[in-house]
Write a protein that holds these residues in place. Sequence first.
Motif, PDB file in Angstrom:
ATOM      1  N   ALA A  82       8.647  19.752  -0.757  1.00  0.00           N
ATOM      2  CA  ALA A  82       9.196  19.238  -2.020  1.00  0.00           C
ATOM      3  C   ALA A  82       8.079  18.773  -2.953  1.00  0.00           C
ATOM      4  CB  ALA A  82      10.170  18.095  -1.732  1.00  0.00           C
ATOM      5  N   GLN A  83       7.089  18.080  -2.429  1.00  0.00           N
ATOM      6  CA  GLN A  83       5.983  17.637  -3.281  1.00  0.00           C
ATOM      7  C   GLN A  83       5.144  18.811  -3.770  1.00  0.00           C
ATOM      8  OE1 GLN A  83       3.728  14.551  -1.351  1.00  0.00           O
ATOM      9  NE2 GLN A  83       5.530  13.263  -0.989  1.00  0.00           N
ATOM     10  N   ARG A  84       5.040  19.865  -2.952  1.00  0.00           N
ATOM     11  CA  ARG A  84       4.337  21.063  -3.421  1.00  0.00           C
ATOM     12  C   ARG A  84       5.110  21.709  -4.576  1.00  0.00           C
ATOM     13  NH1 ARG A  84       0.437  24.531  -1.007  1.00  0.00           N
ATOM     14  NH2 ARG A  84       0.499  23.274   0.905  1.00  0.00           N
ATOM     15  N   LEU A  89       5.728  23.310 -10.259  1.00  0.00           N
ATOM     16  CA  LEU A  89       6.482  23.323 -11.508  1.00  0.00           C
ATOM     17  C   LEU A  89       5.967  22.310 -12.528  1.00  0.00           C
ATOM     18  CD1 LEU A  89      10.120  23.688 -10.110  1.00  0.00           C
ATOM     19  CD2 LEU A  89       8.566  25.485 -10.925  1.00  0.00           C
ATOM     20  N   LYS A  90       4.927  21.528 -12.126  1.00  0.00           N
ATOM     21  CA  LYS A  90       4.322  20.526 -13.004  1.00  0.00           C
ATOM     22  C   LYS A  90       5.367  19.536 -13.517  1.00  0.00           C
ATOM     23  CE  LYS A  90       0.701  23.725 -14.505  1.00  0.00           C
ATOM     24  NZ  LYS A  90       0.016  24.365 -15.655  1.00  0.00           N
ATOM     25  N   LEU A  91       6.298  19.164 -12.635  1.00  0.00           N
ATOM     26  CA  LEU A  91       7.332  18.200 -13.016  1.00  0.00           C
ATOM     27  C   LEU A  91       6.767  16.805 -13.188  1.00  0.00           C
ATOM     28  CD1 LEU A  91      10.198  19.368 -10.619  1.00  0.00           C
ATOM     29  CD2 LEU A  91       9.823  20.013 -13.012  1.00  0.00           C
ATOM     30  N   ILE A 115      10.203  12.239  -7.572  1.00  0.00           N
ATOM     31  CA  ILE A 115      10.749  13.517  -8.045  1.00  0.00           C
ATOM     32  C   ILE A 115      11.152  14.393  -6.863  1.00  0.00           C
ATOM     33  CG2 ILE A 115      10.235  15.596  -9.369  1.00  0.00           C
ATOM     34  CD1 ILE A 115       8.242  13.977 -10.989  1.00  0.00           C
ATOM     35  N   ALA A 116      10.354  14.354  -5.795  1.00  0.00           N
ATOM     36  CA  ALA A 116      10.684  15.159  -4.609  1.00  0.00           C
ATOM     37  C   ALA A 116      12.007  14.722  -3.998  1.00  0.00           C
ATOM     38  CB  ALA A 116       9.559  15.046  -3.578  1.00  0.00           C
ATOM     39  N   LYS A 148      14.528  28.516 -10.939  1.00  0.00           N
ATOM     40  CA  LYS A 148      13.100  28.257 -10.790  1.00  0.00           C
ATOM     41  C   LYS A 148      12.815  27.357  -9.584  1.00  0.00           C
ATOM     42  CE  LYS A 148      11.957  28.737 -15.709  1.00  0.00           C
ATOM     43  NZ  LYS A 148      11.433  28.039 -16.910  1.00  0.00           N
ATOM     44  N   VAL A 149      13.645  26.322  -9.428  1.00  0.00           N
ATOM     45  CA  VAL A 149      13.420  25.393  -8.328  1.00  0.00           C
ATOM     46  C   VAL A 149      13.665  26.072  -6.976  1.00  0.00           C
ATOM     47  CG1 VAL A 149      14.202  23.249  -7.253  1.00  0.00           C
ATOM     48  CG2 VAL A 149      13.905  23.372  -9.734  1.00  0.00           C
ATOM     49  N   ALA A 150      14.726  26.880  -6.889  1.00  0.00           N
ATOM     50  CA  ALA A 150      15.000  27.582  -5.631  1.00  0.00           C
ATOM     51  C   ALA A 150      13.850  28.522  -5.270  1.00  0.00           C
ATOM     52  CB  ALA A 150      16.312  28.356  -5.739  1.00  0.00           C
ATOM     53  N   ASN A 151      13.375  29.278  -6.258  1.00  0.00           N
ATOM     54  CA  ASN A 151      12.235  30.164  -6.003  1.00  0.00           C
ATOM     55  C   ASN A 151      10.975  29.368  -5.681  1.00  0.00           C
ATOM     56  OD1 ASN A 151      13.703  32.561  -6.446  1.00  0.00           O
ATOM     57  ND2 ASN A 151      13.428  32.374  -8.663  1.00  0.00           N
ATOM     58  N   ALA A 152      10.815  28.226  -6.339  1.00  0.00           N
ATOM     59  CA  ALA A 152       9.642  27.397  -6.065  1.00  0.00           C
ATOM     60  C   ALA A 152       9.682  26.843  -4.646  1.00  0.00           C
ATOM     61  CB  ALA A 152       9.575  26.244  -7.084  1.00  0.00           C
ATOM     62  N   PHE A 153      10.858  26.461  -4.166  1.00  0.00           N
ATOM     63  CA  PHE A 153      10.967  25.991  -2.775  1.00  0.00           C
ATOM     64  C   PHE A 153      10.606  27.108  -1.802  1.00  0.00           C
ATOM     65  CE2 PHE A 153      13.223  22.114  -3.994  1.00  0.00           C
ATOM     66  CZ  PHE A 153      12.800  21.248  -3.000  1.00  0.00           C
ATOM     67  N   ALA A 154      11.058  28.335  -2.103  1.00  0.00           N
ATOM     68  CA  ALA A 154      10.724  29.459  -1.222  1.00  0.00           C
ATOM     69  C   ALA A 154       9.223  29.710  -1.210  1.00  0.00           C
ATOM     70  CB  ALA A 154      11.476  30.714  -1.664  1.00  0.00           C
TER      71      ALA A 154
END
Length: 465
Positions: A82-84, A89-91, A115-116, A148-154
Amino acid sequence: MTLHQFFLVLRARYGVVLLVLAFTLTAALAASWLIPSKYTAQTSLLVDVRTPDPVAGAGMSGVIAPSYMATQVDIIAGDLVAQRVVKMLKLNQDEETKAAWQKATDGRGTLDSWIAKDLQSGLLVQPSRESNVINITFKGRNAENVAKVANAFAQAYLDTNLSLKTEPARLYATWFDEQTKVSRAKLEDAQARLSDYQQKAGIVSSDERVDYETTKLAQISTQLTAVQGETTDSQSKRNARGDTVAEVMQSTLINGLKSDIARLEAKVNENNVNLGVNHPLRQRAEAELASLRNRLATESNRISASIETAYRVGKDRERELQAAVNAQKTRVLGLNKQRDELNVYRRDVEAAQRAYETVSQSASQTRLQSLTNQTNVVRLNTAMAPIDPSSPKLSLNLLIAAFIGTLLGVGFAMVLELMNRRIRSTEDIMQMLDLPVLASISSNGVKRRMVGGPGHLALPNGSPA
């Protein structure tokens, strides 16, 4: 209350039931319109647990696959991934997000962790049944963001999985490099000790030298045995009588002299009978006999002297060979001792060589593992931005509200009935008054049925007679 009474109550108070149902449906409809819409995006990963590692060459057995899959699910849903995602995504660079974190936590903790945690609240990670596929689902208010978040988690999981695989290998590679240097130093030291000992002892080829010296010792021992045999034979001849020695008995000259002596002795004996003492023939024969006897004695003494000489020479030769055998034996024992010491140095070199090769091989393998960029996880698809929201679902909400509203309406109608009980059937009269009902008359005056037992008459309108 019987089922008939229950339905009579519902028929009488159906307005209340409809009112409650209408209120529940209206509330559900209003909530469905007021609740913000949420969108769901999903991506899938394939975890191949049976493909062998290209570096280590070992695959994972299917027995541990369930625990392995559960571990991967925990990693995806964990804080590290999650932190990665937050960093990818530069959240953590959004000012509004920073302000919201400051307001919610008063600056306690870290922004990335906060945020994570928020991302994890909308994350759902589930392994497929009886397969090695992991589904990553993310739910949020923005259709583009959830994809974007789903792909970022993958992708974050792929990076984390690779990092978990290469980081220990990188640490091991560093450690093995140090051990390789130590092993190389030990090998060089063992080789130096071996070389110094060979130079000190003057050993070129220990095995060939020992074999040569051993063969030489065997040859000298064989010569010593032969000389000892000859000396023993000479000693036995030396101690025997001169005329019984084989050399004397087998000498042609001695045997010829003996024959001449025997012939002359016979002639002398004959002359002693026929001739006088001073007869020249007798004297000449006796002189010849004496000469032959002297010659026989001289020849016998010569053979005995040669046997004595051979005995003395054999003894001297035996002593020389015995000394040579002892010296050669000492030399062979010394060489064997040198070879044993040399073998100790060689074994040290061999052990250091094996240790160096093992550590070097492990270092090479871990170095390759630390440089790998492939894992046993493959993305099956990419999450796309959903078109329709996944919640709230109006039809489902209305269906649930209708069911709940019906239950509430029925319950509310029954409560009102119990608070203000009405007579709606002959059963109510019998229960309330504990008296038998004789008959009931309907509005059209037609007798409908008998109620109770003999003497009880029930009429169609359901009112008591």
